[in-house]
Each structure stands twice: as structure tokens, then as C-alpha cells.
Design an enzyme around this catalytic site. Structure first.
Site, mmCIF file in Angstrom:
data_model
loop_
_atom_site.group_PDB
_atom_site.id
_atom_site.type_symbol
_atom_site.label_atom_id
_atom_site.label_comp_id
_atom_site.label_asym_id
_atom_site.label_seq_id
_atom_site.Cartn_x
_atom_site.Cartn_y
_atom_site.Cartn_z
ATOM 1 N N SER A 1 0.495 1.123 -4.296
ATOM 2 C CA SER A 1 0.221 2.520 -3.933
ATOM 3 C C SER A 1 0.112 3.410 -5.151
ATOM 4 C CB SER A 1 1.391 3.080 -3.121
ATOM 5 O OG SER A 1 1.480 2.473 -1.896
ATOM 6 N N HIS B 1 -6.564 -0.758 -2.735
ATOM 7 C CA HIS B 1 -5.533 0.027 -2.058
ATOM 8 C C HIS B 1 -5.978 0.429 -0.665
ATOM 9 C CE1 HIS B 1 -2.895 3.905 -2.053
ATOM 10 N NE2 HIS B 1 -2.309 2.922 -1.415
ATOM 11 N N GLU C 1 -9.199 2.457 -1.675
ATOM 12 C CA GLU C 1 -9.325 2.965 -3.048
ATOM 13 C C GLU C 1 -9.430 1.739 -3.964
ATOM 14 O OE1 GLU C 1 -6.916 6.916 -4.639
ATOM 15 O OE2 GLU C 1 -5.743 5.290 -3.846
ATOM 16 N N ASN D 1 -2.241 8.978 -3.563
ATOM 17 C CA ASN D 1 -0.815 9.309 -3.585
ATOM 18 C C ASN D 1 -0.443 10.360 -4.621
ATOM 19 O OD1 ASN D 1 0.355 7.929 -1.408
ATOM 20 N ND2 ASN D 1 -0.142 6.024 -2.463
HETATM 21 C C1 LIG Z 1 1.332 5.292 1.063
HETATM 22 C C2 LIG Z 1 -0.009 4.837 0.654
HETATM 23 O O1 LIG Z 1 -0.101 4.153 -0.384
HETATM 24 C C3 LIG Z 1 -1.255 5.214 1.317
HETATM 25 C C4 LIG Z 1 -1.205 5.462 2.781
HETATM 26 O O2 LIG Z 1 -1.493 4.603 3.560
HETATM 27 S S1 LIG Z 1 -0.711 6.980 3.232
HETATM 28 C C5 LIG Z 1 -0.825 6.967 4.979
HETATM 29 C C6 LIG Z 1 -2.237 7.181 5.441
HETATM 30 N N1 LIG Z 1 -2.245 7.227 6.898
HETATM 31 C C7 LIG Z 1 -2.158 8.367 7.562
HETATM 32 O O3 LIG Z 1 -2.135 9.449 6.994
HETATM 33 C C8 LIG Z 1 -2.072 8.193 9.040
HETATM 34 C C9 LIG Z 1 -1.912 9.500 9.747
HETATM 35 N N2 LIG Z 1 -1.855 9.282 11.210
HETATM 36 C C10 LIG Z 1 -2.947 9.010 11.937
HETATM 37 O O4 LIG Z 1 -4.063 8.982 11.460
HETATM 38 C C11 LIG Z 1 -2.715 8.790 13.413
HETATM 39 O O5 LIG Z 1 -1.493 9.370 13.779
HETATM 40 C C12 LIG Z 1 -2.714 7.273 13.808
HETATM 41 C C13 LIG Z 1 -4.109 6.685 13.568
HETATM 42 C C14 LIG Z 1 -1.676 6.467 13.061
HETATM 43 C C15 LIG Z 1 -2.359 7.155 15.286
HETATM 44 O O6 LIG Z 1 -3.260 7.922 15.996
HETATM 45 P P1 LIG Z 1 -2.870 8.666 17.363
HETATM 46 O O7 LIG Z 1 -4.149 9.204 17.908
HETATM 47 O O8 LIG Z 1 -1.748 9.565 17.119
HETATM 48 O O9 LIG Z 1 -2.247 7.532 18.241
HETATM 49 P P2 LIG Z 1 -2.907 6.447 19.177
HETATM 50 O O10 LIG Z 1 -3.780 7.061 20.216
HETATM 51 O O11 LIG Z 1 -1.746 5.619 19.619
HETATM 52 O O12 LIG Z 1 -3.785 5.578 18.176
HETATM 53 C C16 LIG Z 1 -5.150 5.807 17.885
HETATM 54 C C17 LIG Z 1 -5.796 4.472 17.637
HETATM 55 O O13 LIG Z 1 -5.175 3.829 16.506
HETATM 56 C C18 LIG Z 1 -4.662 2.542 16.885
HETATM 57 N N3 LIG Z 1 -3.412 2.314 16.154
HETATM 58 C C19 LIG Z 1 -2.389 3.178 16.019
HETATM 59 N N4 LIG Z 1 -1.426 2.636 15.260
HETATM 60 C C20 LIG Z 1 -1.846 1.399 14.918
HETATM 61 C C21 LIG Z 1 -1.299 0.353 14.146
HETATM 62 N N5 LIG Z 1 -0.111 0.479 13.533
HETATM 63 N N6 LIG Z 1 -2.019 -0.783 13.991
HETATM 64 C C22 LIG Z 1 -3.212 -0.922 14.589
HETATM 65 N N7 LIG Z 1 -3.790 0.037 15.333
HETATM 66 C C23 LIG Z 1 -3.112 1.183 15.493
HETATM 67 C C24 LIG Z 1 -4.445 2.643 18.376
HETATM 68 O O14 LIG Z 1 -4.512 1.380 18.988
HETATM 69 C C25 LIG Z 1 -5.591 3.521 18.812
HETATM 70 O O15 LIG Z 1 -6.772 2.769 18.905
HETATM 71 P P3 LIG Z 1 -7.903 3.128 20.011
HETATM 72 O O16 LIG Z 1 -8.068 4.617 20.019
HETATM 73 O O17 LIG Z 1 -9.090 2.396 19.520
HETATM 74 O O18 LIG Z 1 -7.342 2.613 21.273
HETATM 75 N N1 LIG Z 2 3.517 1.677 3.643
HETATM 76 C C1 LIG Z 2 2.356 2.233 3.363
HETATM 77 O O1 LIG Z 2 1.938 3.201 4.002
HETATM 78 C C2 LIG Z 2 1.530 1.698 2.242
HETATM 79 C C3 LIG Z 2 2.052 0.792 1.332
HETATM 80 N N2 LIG Z 2 1.259 0.307 0.330
HETATM 81 C C4 LIG Z 2 1.786 -0.650 -0.636
HETATM 82 O O2 LIG Z 2 1.756 -1.937 -0.042
HETATM 83 C C5 LIG Z 2 2.851 -2.713 -0.515
HETATM 84 C C6 LIG Z 2 3.663 -3.201 0.670
HETATM 85 O O3 LIG Z 2 4.132 -2.091 1.413
HETATM 86 P P1 LIG Z 2 4.610 -2.248 2.939
HETATM 87 O O4 LIG Z 2 3.813 -3.277 3.630
HETATM 88 O O5 LIG Z 2 4.681 -0.882 3.491
HETATM 89 O O6 LIG Z 2 6.104 -2.789 2.710
HETATM 90 P P2 LIG Z 2 7.015 -3.641 3.692
HETATM 91 O O7 LIG Z 2 8.415 -3.410 3.243
HETATM 92 O O8 LIG Z 2 6.634 -3.399 5.117
HETATM 93 O O9 LIG Z 2 6.589 -5.155 3.387
HETATM 94 C C7 LIG Z 2 6.727 -5.811 2.159
HETATM 95 C C8 LIG Z 2 6.847 -7.298 2.449
HETATM 96 O O10 LIG Z 2 6.719 -8.038 1.236
HETATM 97 C C9 LIG Z 2 7.767 -8.990 1.201
HETATM 98 N N3 LIG Z 2 8.059 -9.386 -0.175
HETATM 99 C C10 LIG Z 2 8.883 -8.797 -1.077
HETATM 100 N N4 LIG Z 2 8.884 -9.502 -2.235
HETATM 101 C C11 LIG Z 2 8.047 -10.549 -2.044
HETATM 102 C C12 LIG Z 2 7.647 -11.648 -2.857
HETATM 103 N N5 LIG Z 2 8.135 -11.817 -4.085
HETATM 104 N N6 LIG Z 2 6.772 -12.560 -2.354
HETATM 105 C C13 LIG Z 2 6.292 -12.420 -1.088
HETATM 106 N N7 LIG Z 2 6.644 -11.401 -0.284
HETATM 107 C C14 LIG Z 2 7.510 -10.489 -0.752
HETATM 108 C C15 LIG Z 2 8.919 -8.256 1.876
HETATM 109 O O11 LIG Z 2 9.975 -9.113 2.214
HETATM 110 P P3 LIG Z 2 11.484 -8.468 2.208
HETATM 111 O O12 LIG Z 2 11.583 -7.721 3.481
HETATM 112 O O13 LIG Z 2 12.384 -9.627 2.097
HETATM 113 O O14 LIG Z 2 11.609 -7.583 0.976
HETATM 114 C C16 LIG Z 2 8.201 -7.653 3.068
HETATM 115 O O15 LIG Z 2 8.047 -8.558 4.125
HETATM 116 C C17 LIG Z 2 3.623 -1.817 -1.498
HETATM 117 O O16 LIG Z 2 3.160 -2.048 -2.803
HETATM 118 C C18 LIG Z 2 3.249 -0.429 -1.012
HETATM 119 O O17 LIG Z 2 3.356 0.548 -2.022
HETATM 120 C C19 LIG Z 2 -0.058 0.657 0.199
HETATM 121 C C20 LIG Z 2 -0.631 1.514 1.095
HETATM 122 C C21 LIG Z 2 0.127 2.132 2.163
#
Ligand SMILES: CC(=O)CC(=O)SCCNC(=O)CCNC(=O)[C@H](O)C(C)(C)COP(=O)(O)OP(=O)(O)OC[C@H]1O[C@@H](n2cnc3c(N)ncnc32)[C@H](O)[C@@H]1OP(=O)(O)O
Ligand SMILES: NC(=O)C1=CN([C@@H]2O[C@H](COP(=O)(O)OP(=O)(O)OC[C@H]3O[C@@H](n4cnc5c(N)ncnc54)[C@H](OP(=O)(O)O)[C@@H]3O)[C@@H](O)[C@H]2O)C=CC1
Length: 283
Positions: free
Chosen positions: A119, A140, A152, A190
Site C-alpha cells: 500500500s 496495487h 496503481e 494512500n
Molecule cells: C489501503 C489501500 O492500500 C488501498 C485501498 O484499498 S483503500 C480502500 C478503497 N476502497 C474503498 O474506498 C471502498 C469504499 N466503499 C465502497 O465502495 C462500498 O461501500 C462497497 C463497494 C465496499 C460496498 O458497496 P455498498 O453499495 O455499500 O454495498 P453492497 O450493495 O453490499 O455492495 C455493492 C456490490 O459490491 C459487492 N461487494 C461488496 N463487498 C464485497 C467484497 N468484500 N467482495 C466482493 N464483492 C463485494 C457486492 O456483492 C455488490 O455487488 P452487486 O451490486 O454486483 O450485487
Molecule cells: N486492506 C486493504 O484495504 C489493502 C491492503 N493492501 C496491502 O495488501 C497487503 C495485505 O493486506 P491485507 O490483505 O489487508 O492483510 P491481511 O492481514 O488480511 O492478510 C495478510 C495475510 O498474509 C499472511 N502472511 C503474513 N506473512 C506472510 C508470509 N511471510 N508468507 C505468506 N503469507 C503471509 C497473513 O497471515 P497471518 O495472519 O499469520 O499474519 C495473512 O493471512 C498489505 O501489504 C497491505 O498494505 C493493499 C491495498 C488495500
């Protein structure tokens, strides 16, 4: 560069989502995690998602079975021996990622691309743990992977154009939209999203409003699909903290200081939805 066989490392929320979309796009996928139980949890999530698509009439039952057959479980990194690309989605920790990448460098075929779903961590530093930095790249995905369109793509300092092109092509084959960004902490997504979430946590910490009120303001006032505290729980508070620490350390600027309340929750093991408790309770 032809990609057929994919290994995904980490069967958490991101790894299982990446494995699902790759299998749906026709790739053979090896899903790797440390323990069988994590793989089971990941595969159960994938099966549930596919079953929902069948129920909604978007996928035939036999198509679901075909997709599931493309997925193989692995608890041994040696299974990277025959893949064309590895997409790493283990925890957001540089030590763990560099260890995985240096091991993969020894195991994966010479032609294989080593991609990270990090991330925020520098791709160039991850690449330096291998003897093939030209084949290391950031890929990403966004959460939830089956829904979100963006990937990304981040080049490390040494990444070749050929490798970039292969990842762009693969991203399109997954029906996602690639956006190229430079290798700086937090990339674009991020660097912008996480300080907003961190500020929402400060707003709660300082007692400006309740968690529900903060989320409501951003949902109804800014049309965000989820409020920032709900989104933090959804992403995982450990991941949010790791990202803020990467921004803080990477830029050396206190504007990225993680909120003490975020640290406290992570120390308590309240990591959000994945542990049943974060800012909200999910039990
Ligand atoms: C941290 C990082 O490195 C980067 C990141 O990822 S940051 C996070 C980026 N993501 C966001 O910002 C998500 C923000 N939230 C959303 O866009 C929406 O709330 C959401 C898409 C998650 C859910 O949408 P919603 O309209 O509130 O709920 P809901 O109606 O249940 O879901 C919409 C659709 O998504 C699907 N869906 C929801 N969650 C899901 C999941 N975890 N896995 C698969 N499909 C999923 C549903 O099945 C539904 O599909 P259909 O419309 O085709 O039936
Ligand atoms: N959460 C998010 O919204 C997003 C996350 N990411 C990135 O994706 C990556 C995973 O995040 P996320 O899926 O949320 O995290 P989770 O905690 O859901 O999953 C991580 C998984 O990796 C396993 N793991 C840890 N170390 C190892 C290893 N050495 N070999 C194999 N598997 C391992 C963990 O096991 P255990 O439970 O034992 O630690 C766990 O099952 C991170 O780098 C995160 O920054 C990117 C985009 C969005």
C-alpha cells in the site's frame, strides 16, 4: 512476455481477492499463505463471492467450478518454481516483504516478474532485496478487489518498460484500469486517502464528534460510500498504522504523525472488521 501461471502470497482480504479476479480471468493461480487454515478462510471467501454471482445470475454454476479449479493451495514458497508472476499480498511490513522477495528470487524462474501489492512501501527498496530489480514492480489493487476498478502500477528505479507493459496488459486482462505512478511513500492513493482517515481519527480523539457523526458527515456531506472510520475498519487498522508510519518516516514530516488513538487500537488488537472489533463492533 506471456503470463499464464500466477502465485499470490497472502490469503488475507487482498490476496484472496487478487487470486479470485486472476482465476476469473483465466489464469492458473497458486494461493500461498503460512498456514492451511488461512488458505481455507481465503478460499471460503472466494467461494462465497462466486456463489453470490451465481445466485444473481451473473455466472453459471459450471463457470464457478471452472474458476475454483484454477486455484491451488500452497504453504510452501517452493511452489513459485513454475510461475510467470508472483503477486505478494502479505502484511505491510518491509522486513517481511524483503525476506519473501529474496527467497522468491532464489526460487522463481528467471523470467518471472515479482510484484508487490504493498500500500505504501518503496518498491525500489523491496527490489533491492533481489538480484532481479528490473523485474520487480508495484501492482496495487484496491479493496474489495472484485469490485474496485483501479490498479496503481508503481515502477521501481530499475523496472524495465517490458515488465511495466506486461503488468499493464495483465491489469487490463483482469478488467481493471491501470494508472502509472512514481515510487514515493504511499504512492498517490494512500498519500491522499490515509491522512484523511488519520485526521478523522484525530477528530474522534479530540472529541469533536462521535464516530457515527464523523462518518455521517463524510457520507452525506461528501458522498463517500463509507465514512472514514468505517473505511479504516474495513482496510484494517494495522494496515492504516503501517501506512501512516511509512508516510511519516518516508517524508520526515510531522503532518503524517499517526494518531495516538490509532496506535492504541492496534496495540489492543482491535484491527477492525477482520478481528471483529475496531472503531465499531462486528460481532
Ligand atoms: C489501503 C489501500 O492500500 C488501498 C485501498 O484499498 S483503500 C480502500 C478503497 N476502497 C474503498 O474506498 C471502498 C469504499 N466503499 C465502497 O465502495 C462500498 O461501500 C462497497 C463497494 C465496499 C460496498 O458497496 P455498498 O453499495 O455499500 O454495498 P453492497 O450493495 O453490499 O455492495 C455493492 C456490490 O459490491 C459487492 N461487494 C461488496 N463487498 C464485497 C467484497 N468484500 N467482495 C466482493 N464483492 C463485494 C457486492 O456483492 C455488490 O455487488 P452487486 O451490486 O454486483 O450485487
Ligand atoms: N486492506 C486493504 O484495504 C489493502 C491492503 N493492501 C496491502 O495488501 C497487503 C495485505 O493486506 P491485507 O490483505 O489487508 O492483510 P491481511 O492481514 O488480511 O492478510 C495478510 C495475510 O498474509 C499472511 N502472511 C503474513 N506473512 C506472510 C508470509 N511471510 N508468507 C505468506 N503469507 C503471509 C497473513 O497471515 P497471518 O495472519 O499469520 O499474519 C495473512 O493471512 C498489505 O501489504 C497491505 O498494505 C493493499 C491495498 C488495500
Amino acid at each position: 512476455m506471456k503470463i499464464n501461471r500466477v502465485m499470490v502470497i497472502g490469503a488475507g482480504q487482498m490476496g484472496s481477492g487478487i487470486a479470485q479476479v486472476c482465476a476469473q480471468a483465466g489464469y492458473e493461480v497458486v494461493l500461498n499463505d503460512l498456514k492451511e487454515e488461512f488458505l481455507e478462510r481465503g478460499l471460503n471467501g472466494i467461494t462465497k463471492n462466486l456463489s453470490r454471482s451465481v445466485e444473481k445470475g451473473r455466472m453459471a454454476e459450471d463457470e464457478k467450478e471452472t474458476v475454483l479449479r484454477r486455484l491451488t493451495k500452497s504453504t510452501d514458497l517452493q511452489d513459485a518454481k513454475e510461475v510467470d508472476i508472483v503477486i505478494e499480498a502479505a502484511v505491510e511490513n518491509m522486513e517481511i516483504k524483503t525476506k519473501i522477495f529474496s527467497q522468491l528470487d532464489e526460487i522463481a524462474p528467471k523470467h518471472a516478474i515479482l510484484a508487490s501489492n504493498t500500500s505504501s512501501l518503496p518498491i525500489t527498496e523491496i527490489a533491492a532485496a533481489t538480484k532481479r530489480p528490473e523485474k520487480v514492480i508495484g501492482m496495487h489493487f484496491m479493496n474489495p478487489v472484485p469490485v474496485m476498478k483501479l490498479v496503481e502500477i508503481i515502477r521501481g528505479l530499475a523496472t524495465t518498460d517490458e515488465v511495466y507493459q506486461a503488468i499493464e496488459d495483465m491489469t487490463k486482462s483482469l478488467s481493471k484500469v491501470p494508472v502509472e505512478v512514481e515510487d514515493f511513500p504511499g504512492f498517490v492513493s494512500n498519500r491522499i486517502l490515509m491522512p484523511m482517515i488519520n485526521e478523522a481519527i484525530f477528530t474522534l480523539y479530540e472529541g469533536v464528534a462521535s464516530k457515527e457523526a464523523i462518518d455521517e458527515v463524510m457520507k452525506l456531506g461528501m458522498n463517500h460510500p463509507m465514512g472514514p472510520l468505517t473505511l479504516a475498519d474495513f482496510i484494517g487498522l494495522d494496515t492504516c498504522l503501517y501506512i501512516m508510519e511509512t508516510l511519516h518516516e518516508g517524508f520526515g514530516d510531522d503532518k503524517y504523525r499517526p494518531c495516538p488513538l490509532l496506535r492504541k487500537y492496534v496495540k489492543a488488537g482491535w484491527l477492525g472488521r477482520k478481528t471483529g472489533r475496531g472503531f465499531y463492533s462486528y460481532e
